[in-house]
Design a protein around this motif. Structure first.
Motif, PDB file in Angstrom:
ATOM      1  N   SER A  74       0.843  -1.193   0.000  1.00 15.44           N
ATOM      2  CA  SER A  74       0.000   0.000   0.000  1.00 15.44           C
ATOM      3  C   SER A  74       0.875   1.238   0.000  1.00 15.44           C
ATOM      4  CB  SER A  74      -0.934   0.015   1.220  1.00 15.44           C
ATOM      5  OG  SER A  74      -0.191   0.144   2.419  1.00 15.44           O
ATOM      6  N   GLY A  75       0.311   2.345  -0.488  1.00 17.69           N
ATOM      7  CA  GLY A  75       1.044   3.604  -0.495  1.00 17.69           C
ATOM      8  C   GLY A  75       1.906   3.808  -1.725  1.00 17.69           C
ATOM      9  N   VAL A  76       2.790   4.772  -1.669  1.00 17.41           N
ATOM     10  CA  VAL A  76       3.554   5.188  -2.845  1.00 17.41           C
ATOM     11  C   VAL A  76       4.505   4.115  -3.348  1.00 17.41           C
ATOM     12  CG1 VAL A  76       3.398   7.635  -2.274  1.00 17.41           C
ATOM     13  CG2 VAL A  76       5.302   6.291  -1.380  1.00 17.41           C
ATOM     14  N   PHE A  77       4.930   3.211  -2.450  1.00 19.17           N
ATOM     15  CA  PHE A  77       5.908   2.206  -2.859  1.00 19.17           C
ATOM     16  C   PHE A  77       5.276   0.954  -3.473  1.00 19.17           C
ATOM     17  CE2 PHE A  77       9.094   4.154   0.252  1.00 19.17           C
ATOM     18  CZ  PHE A  77       9.831   4.735  -0.772  1.00 19.17           C
ATOM     19  N   ARG A 125      -0.872  15.988  -5.628  1.00 15.57           N
ATOM     20  CA  ARG A 125      -0.478  15.334  -4.375  1.00 15.57           C
ATOM     21  C   ARG A 125       1.039  15.213  -4.329  1.00 15.57           C
ATOM     22  NH1 ARG A 125      -0.125   9.642  -3.039  1.00 15.57           N
ATOM     23  NH2 ARG A 125      -0.843   9.202  -5.169  1.00 15.57           N
ATOM     24  N   ARG A 126       1.616  15.571  -3.177  1.00 10.79           N
ATOM     25  CA  ARG A 126       3.063  15.498  -2.998  1.00 10.79           C
ATOM     26  C   ARG A 126       3.518  14.052  -2.851  1.00 10.79           C
ATOM     27  NH1 ARG A 126       6.153  18.860   1.744  1.00 10.79           N
ATOM     28  NH2 ARG A 126       5.693  20.581   0.316  1.00 10.79           N
ATOM     29  N   LEU A 127       4.701  13.746  -3.381  1.00  7.57           N
ATOM     30  CA  LEU A 127       5.308  12.414  -3.226  1.00  7.57           C
ATOM     31  C   LEU A 127       5.912  12.324  -1.824  1.00  7.57           C
ATOM     32  CD1 LEU A 127       6.189   9.650  -4.155  1.00  7.57           C
ATOM     33  CD2 LEU A 127       8.055  10.699  -5.458  1.00  7.57           C
ATOM     34  N   THR A 128       5.136  11.782  -0.895  1.00  8.75           N
ATOM     35  CA  THR A 128       5.526  11.724   0.515  1.00  8.75           C
ATOM     36  C   THR A 128       5.664  10.280   0.974  1.00  8.75           C
ATOM     37  OG1 THR A 128       4.412  13.812   0.998  1.00  8.75           O
ATOM     38  CG2 THR A 128       4.874  12.366   2.867  1.00  8.75           C
ATOM     39  N   VAL A 129       6.759  10.005   1.667  1.00  9.04           N
ATOM     40  CA  VAL A 129       7.030   8.686   2.248  1.00  9.04           C
ATOM     41  C   VAL A 129       6.870   8.795   3.761  1.00  9.04           C
ATOM     42  CG1 VAL A 129       8.805   6.931   2.654  1.00  9.04           C
ATOM     43  CG2 VAL A 129       8.580   8.000   0.388  1.00  9.04           C
ATOM     44  N   ARG A 130       5.925   8.053   4.332  1.00 10.65           N
ATOM     45  CA  ARG A 130       5.678   8.087   5.775  1.00 10.65           C
ATOM     46  C   ARG A 130       6.558   7.045   6.470  1.00 10.65           C
ATOM     47  NH1 ARG A 130       0.879   6.159   7.147  1.00 10.65           N
ATOM     48  NH2 ARG A 130       0.851   4.915   5.226  1.00 10.65           N
ATOM     49  N   ASP A 151       0.669   0.306   8.558  1.00  6.06           N
ATOM     50  CA  ASP A 151       0.376   1.730   8.466  1.00  6.06           C
ATOM     51  C   ASP A 151       1.673   2.532   8.361  1.00  6.06           C
ATOM     52  OD1 ASP A 151      -0.911   4.143   8.458  1.00  6.06           O
ATOM     53  OD2 ASP A 151      -1.340   4.164  10.615  1.00  6.06           O
ATOM     54  N   TYR A 152       2.366   2.392   7.249  1.00  7.10           N
ATOM     55  CA  TYR A 152       3.640   3.072   7.011  1.00  7.10           C
ATOM     56  C   TYR A 152       4.002   2.893   5.541  1.00  7.10           C
ATOM     57  CZ  TYR A 152       5.261  -1.770   7.269  1.00  7.10           C
ATOM     58  OH  TYR A 152       5.410  -3.128   7.062  1.00  7.10           O
ATOM     59  N   ASP A 153       4.941   3.693   5.088  1.00  2.45           N
ATOM     60  CA  ASP A 153       5.527   3.506   3.760  1.00  2.45           C
ATOM     61  C   ASP A 153       6.926   2.914   3.842  1.00  2.45           C
ATOM     62  OD1 ASP A 153       3.352   4.632   2.249  1.00  2.45           O
ATOM     63  OD2 ASP A 153       4.024   6.623   2.873  1.00  2.45           O
ATOM     64  N   LEU A 154       7.605   3.170   4.967  1.00  2.00           N
ATOM     65  CA  LEU A 154       8.998   2.729   5.108  1.00  2.00           C
ATOM     66  C   LEU A 154       9.273   2.427   6.575  1.00  2.00           C
ATOM     67  CD1 LEU A 154      11.616   2.597   3.256  1.00  2.00           C
ATOM     68  CD2 LEU A 154      12.238   4.783   4.292  1.00  2.00           C
ATOM     69  N   VAL A 155       9.973   1.314   6.836  1.00  2.75           N
ATOM     70  CA  VAL A 155      10.468   1.026   8.179  1.00  2.75           C
ATOM     71  C   VAL A 155      11.896   0.510   8.056  1.00  2.75           C
ATOM     72  CG1 VAL A 155       8.242   0.578   9.298  1.00  2.75           C
ATOM     73  CG2 VAL A 155       9.461  -1.297   8.157  1.00  2.75           C
ATOM     74  N   ASP A 156      12.592   0.486   9.178  1.00  2.30           N
ATOM     75  CA  ASP A 156      14.004   0.116   9.165  1.00  2.30           C
ATOM     76  C   ASP A 156      14.316  -0.827  10.314  1.00  2.30           C
ATOM     77  OD1 ASP A 156      13.521   2.584  10.874  1.00  2.30           O
ATOM     78  OD2 ASP A 156      15.567   2.071  11.493  1.00  2.30           O
ATOM     79  N   PHE A 157      15.199  -1.786  10.087  1.00  2.83           N
ATOM     80  CA  PHE A 157      15.739  -2.616  11.168  1.00  2.83           C
ATOM     81  C   PHE A 157      16.818  -3.536  10.602  1.00  2.83           C
ATOM     82  CE2 PHE A 157      11.902  -4.878   9.674  1.00  2.83           C
ATOM     83  CZ  PHE A 157      12.380  -6.152   9.415  1.00  2.83           C
ATOM     84  N   SER A 158      17.593  -4.125  11.504  1.00  2.07           N
ATOM     85  CA  SER A 158      18.527  -5.197  11.124  1.00  2.07           C
ATOM     86  C   SER A 158      17.973  -6.491  11.697  1.00  2.07           C
ATOM     87  CB  SER A 158      19.929  -4.913  11.667  1.00  2.07           C
ATOM     88  OG  SER A 158      19.907  -4.678  13.060  1.00  2.07           O
ATOM     89  N   TRP A 159      18.366  -7.620  11.112  1.00  2.00           N
ATOM     90  CA  TRP A 159      17.773  -8.904  11.480  1.00  2.00           C
ATOM     91  C   TRP A 159      18.870  -9.965  11.505  1.00  2.00           C
ATOM     92  CZ3 TRP A 159      13.466  -9.924  13.748  1.00  2.00           C
ATOM     93  CH2 TRP A 159      12.970 -11.226  13.785  1.00  2.00           C
ATOM     94  N   GLN A 160      19.475 -10.140  12.673  1.00  2.00           N
ATOM     95  CA  GLN A 160      20.640 -11.003  12.768  1.00  2.00           C
ATOM     96  C   GLN A 160      20.247 -12.471  12.914  1.00  2.00           C
ATOM     97  OE1 GLN A 160      22.543  -7.450  15.259  1.00  2.00           O
ATOM     98  NE2 GLN A 160      23.569  -9.387  15.637  1.00  2.00           N
ATOM     99  N   ARG A 189       6.023  -6.300   3.365  1.00  2.00           N
ATOM    100  CA  ARG A 189       4.706  -6.875   3.059  1.00  2.00           C
ATOM    101  C   ARG A 189       4.716  -7.418   1.626  1.00  2.00           C
ATOM    102  NH1 ARG A 189       1.957  -5.414   7.551  1.00  2.00           N
ATOM    103  NH2 ARG A 189      -0.071  -6.150   6.830  1.00  2.00           N
ATOM    104  N   TYR A 190       5.824  -8.050   1.320  1.00  2.00           N
ATOM    105  CA  TYR A 190       6.103  -8.553  -0.030  1.00  2.00           C
ATOM    106  C   TYR A 190       5.499  -9.942  -0.199  1.00  2.00           C
ATOM    107  CZ  TYR A 190       9.029 -10.080  -4.002  1.00  2.00           C
ATOM    108  OH  TYR A 190       9.484 -10.557  -5.196  1.00  2.00           O
ATOM    109  N   SER A 191       4.808 -10.137  -1.305  1.00  2.00           N
ATOM    110  CA  SER A 191       4.165 -11.429  -1.555  1.00  2.00           C
ATOM    111  C   SER A 191       4.432 -11.860  -2.988  1.00  2.00           C
ATOM    112  CB  SER A 191       2.651 -11.328  -1.317  1.00  2.00           C
ATOM    113  OG  SER A 191       2.021 -12.563  -1.538  1.00  2.00           O
TER     114      SER A 191
END
Length: 547
Positions: free
Chosen positions: A298-301, A380-385, A434-443, A471-473
């Protein structure tokens, strides 16, 4: 397939069972600085802390760090991928790979006096998958688990609904650390504050924002077969302090207030190395790099072109090199080079190309510009939440975020960074998508980390936590990841993982940022600190020169 491992022998993973865990036990190394000295207190300072102490519930790597001293596992995993006996002296895998039968060590007791036996193993595994536990990590490692059979006091059979090759190495992690069955009867919030194990140290108290203290477990005599010694731990006491400020934590090391620290600030690595009384030990973490994950659902991405433009239009490599002074390497793949199954081909699969990023955004219809220079489409502005939980940020990730935000503006993308009020608010937004982008590392110590990160079964819902933040399928990717679970052929698994890496990179379902290196600073009075394969320190073999 059948195999047994008598106490003291080892089973190489190659040709048998592939790696998959968030880690294992310490990689044994010979003591340095003369014969080990027993006694004293070893004090270690970290830059972050768990939100919950129970590794059955928590997914945080720091939870493993805080609880490994108190929790033993059934088996141990070394840095070379070899499985060793620990609380299980031997094991047998059924021909269909759907059941694992363990012979357990006798004479082991939890620190509350409860005996360790087959019923305790069953209680722990059942607790991990119980809905009330709300496990955010461990349960996902044994999704096909159907239950355990207590054959006798010292024999237990663990059953799965399908072949499941990663099980042994998952068992080696602190997230499958054996907890006293008596303690597991407590409410989940109580377990978040205190865990009871059979390990070389016993927890005295955990004080949030301050740290955790341990004392030596008297009579401990059941170390993993790959440890540097057997018997009790060398240190009388172990203290892990929480010192979030980099300068304060470094000052505690240089002044001798602590014996070792986590996360030496990259800008200070050379300074610490130049000090004759100090040293820096570096371990590259396997598993997922520190990555950004675009919401592809969902969203711009949802537009692949926008994802590619964001990734290729920001000079991540230069930002990382300048911010971290070479202590961390820019990433190209979703997983690090030290991960089993790493595909070197991803290193040339994409590159920084702002001109191409602009062309892709034009092609996607973001051709307008507003008064601030951001791209627009249909007004509409290209906004990444981006919900960025600053309280949990480490390694100057907040500064990195600001620099990425500034770079994104150059290609016309508005990155709207918000700071959720609490970790609960962040998790709620995460599980809802409920986001466009999140970040983390996964060891994790194996390419099976890719299943956590990109399997459609790992997409979070409001009632189930999963690690597929993009949320890749994709049915093809799901098939490759499933096939990798079914085979014990490491070469075949590497082929399958390479396909996954290539496809998710091609589709820009992940924005690799940097490869995490654990930078441990230590006084040269300290010896024998070990390492989990996922690159965090362990203290069973550690000792401190007295006086």
């Amino acid at each position: 397939m059948h195999n047994r491992s008598p106490l003291g022998l080892v089973i190489p993973v190659a040709g048998l069972l592939a790696l998959s865990a968030c880690g294992g036990t310490q990689a044994a190394r010979a003591p340095q600085g003369g014969a080990p000295v027993k006694g004293g207190t070893l004090t270690f300072a970290v830059n972050t802390e768990p939100t919950c102490l129970d590794p059955h519930q928590s997914p945080q790597d720091v939870t493993g760090l805080f609880t490994r001293p108190a929790l033993d596992s059934l088996v141990a995993l070394d840095a070379k991928g070899t499985i060793h006996p620990w609380l299980a002296t031997s094991w047998k895998v059924s021909g269909d790979q759907k059941s694992y039968t363990f012979t357990l060590r006798q004479g082991v007791k939890f620190s509350d006096g409860t005996p360790f036996d087959a019923a305790a193993v069953k209680a722990n595994l059942d607790h991990i998958v119980a809905p009330a536990t709300k496990s955010q990590l461990a349960a996902s490692y044994i999704e096909p688990y159907t239950g355990s059979d207590v054959i006798d006091d010292h024999t237990v059979r663990v059953n799965f609904s399908r072949p499941y090759s990663p099980f042994l190495s998952a068992l080696a992690t602190a997230y499958f650390g054996m907890e006293s069955p008596a303690s597991l009867k407590q409410p989940q919030d109580a377990l978040c504050k205190q865990v009871v194990g059979s390990g070389p140290f016993v927890i005295d108290a955990w004080t949030p924002k301050q740290g955790i203290t341990f004392h030596r477990n008297r009579g401990y005599n059941w170390a993993p077969a790959n440890a540097a010694h057997n018997g009790e731990a060398y240190a009388d006491k172990l203290v892990i302090k929480v010192i979030t400020e980099n300068s304060v934590r470094l000052g505690a090391l240089t002044s001798g207030q602590v014996d070792a620290i986590a996360s030496v600030p990259p800008v200070n690595v050379r300074q610490v190395k130049a000090d004759p009384g100090l040293a820096v030990d570096v371990r590259q973490a396997p598993g997922g790099n520190y990555n950004y994950y675009p919401n592809t659902a969902s969203g711009v991405f949802t537009d692949r072109r926008v994802r590619q433009a964001f990734r290729d239009g920001i000079d991540f490599a230069t930002i990382v090199k300048n911010l971290y002074f070479g202590a961390y390497q820019p990433a190209s793949s979703p997983v690090s080079p030290s991960t089993t199954g790493y595909d070197k081909g991803t290193e040339t699969q994409w590159r920084y190309d702002p001109a191409e990023a602009g062309r892709l955004l034009d092609e996607a219809g973001w051709t307008g510009r507003d008064s601030e220079g951001y791209r627009t489409k249909d007004g509409r502005r290209l906004t990444v939440r981006w919900p960025f939980y600053k309280a949990a940020a480490r390694e100057n990730r907040d500064t990195l975020t600001e620099q990425v935000q500034a770079e994104a503006k150059k290609i016309g993308v508005d990155v709207d960074v918000t700071n959720p009020p609490s970790i609960g608010d962040f998790v709620t937004a995460f599980t809802k998508g409920d986001y466009d982008l999140v970040d983390f590392s996964w060891q994790r110590a194996d390419g099976d980390a890719l299943r956590n990160l990109f399997s459609s079964a790992s997409i979070s819902t409001p009632t189930r936590f999963g690690q597929n933040a993009a949320r890749y399928s994709d049915k093809e990717v799901d098939g490759w990841l499933s096939d990798a679970l079914d085979t014990t052929d490491l070469g075949r698994r590497a082929e399958l993982y390479a396909k996954v890496q290539h496809k998710v990179t091609d589709e820009a379902a992940v924005f690799p940022v940097y490869v995490f290196n654990y930078l441990l600073g230590e006084s040269k009075r300290v010896h024998g600190i070990g390492w989990e394969p996922q690159a965090y320190p362990t203290f069973y073999d550690a000792w401190v020169v007295q006086g």
